[in-house]
Design a protein around this motif. Structure first.
Motif, PDB file in Angstrom:
ATOM      1  N   SER A  63     -32.858 -45.613 -13.384  1.00 38.73           N
ATOM      2  CA  SER A  63     -31.720 -44.758 -13.637  1.00 38.73           C
ATOM      3  C   SER A  63     -31.232 -45.470 -15.155  1.00 38.73           C
ATOM      4  N   TRP A  64     -30.709 -46.976 -14.852  1.00 35.24           N
ATOM      5  CA  TRP A  64     -30.049 -47.333 -16.034  1.00 35.24           C
ATOM      6  C   TRP A  64     -31.180 -47.452 -17.081  1.00 35.24           C
ATOM      7  N   CYS A  65     -32.377 -47.834 -16.964  1.00 31.35           N
ATOM      8  CA  CYS A  65     -33.418 -48.144 -17.949  1.00 31.35           C
ATOM      9  C   CYS A  65     -33.730 -46.799 -18.751  1.00 31.35           C
ATOM     10  N   LYS A  66     -33.510 -45.716 -18.032  1.00 31.17           N
ATOM     11  CA  LYS A  66     -33.925 -44.340 -18.744  1.00 31.17           C
ATOM     12  C   LYS A  66     -32.938 -44.097 -19.563  1.00 31.17           C
ATOM     13  N   GLN A  67     -31.696 -44.522 -19.387  1.00 34.12           N
ATOM     14  CA  GLN A  67     -30.605 -44.274 -20.426  1.00 34.12           C
ATOM     15  C   GLN A  67     -30.738 -45.084 -21.569  1.00 34.12           C
ATOM     16  N   GLN A  68     -31.485 -46.138 -21.690  1.00 38.22           N
ATOM     17  CA  GLN A  68     -31.628 -47.052 -22.760  1.00 38.22           C
ATOM     18  C   GLN A  68     -32.743 -46.585 -23.721  1.00 38.22           C
ATOM     19  N   PRO A  69     -32.149 -46.111 -24.991  1.00 37.71           N
ATOM     20  CA  PRO A  69     -33.159 -45.373 -25.786  1.00 37.71           C
ATOM     21  C   PRO A  69     -34.226 -46.473 -26.354  1.00 37.71           C
TER      22      PRO A  69
END
Length: 129
Positions: A63-69
């Protein structure tokens, strides 16, 4: 990310990077220490505002990685990162257990002391062989 993080270096501050580089560890050990420190800081960032307890789980990592452009358009790197997170999470959990603290309570100083101790043990072991 800390307020004095160096752009492009991730969640580690200039002081943390300098502390790692100031160790007398062999190059490969310093590289491994940087990976551990980077992952620990990332896990701690993911867990905010929680500062003690278990590391975030794989679902939280994704989830966190998917928020990292910079990660969104690179699924191959994302999968490699998940593997790296898994390996380092196990190492951090083991170290925390040995120290009698929760993984989120680990500090860079804990990682450095552990790395230096491991390095000394390997050196002594190789001398006695």
């Amino acid at each position: 990310m800390t307020s004095d993080a160096i752009p492009g270096t991730g969640p580690l501050s200039r002081e943390q990077i300098e502390a790692i580089e100031a160790t007398l560890l062999p190059t490969l050990d310093r590289h491994h220490l940087r990976l551990q420190a980077h992952c620990l800081a990332t896990f701690q960032h993911m867990a905010r505002p929680v500062v003690q307890g278990p590391l975030p789980n794989r679902q939280r990592w994704q989830s966190w990685c998917k928020q990292q452009p910079q990660l969104v358009d690179d699924p191959d790197f994302l999968e490699l990162l998940m593997i790296q997170f898994t390996v380092i999470a196990i190492q951090l959990e083991n170290l925390a257990n040995n120290l009698g603290i929760s993984p989120l309570e680990l500090s860079l100083d804990d990682l450095i002391r552990h790395s230096e101790s491991d390095s000394r043990q390997r050196l002594e072991s190789s001398k006695s062989s």
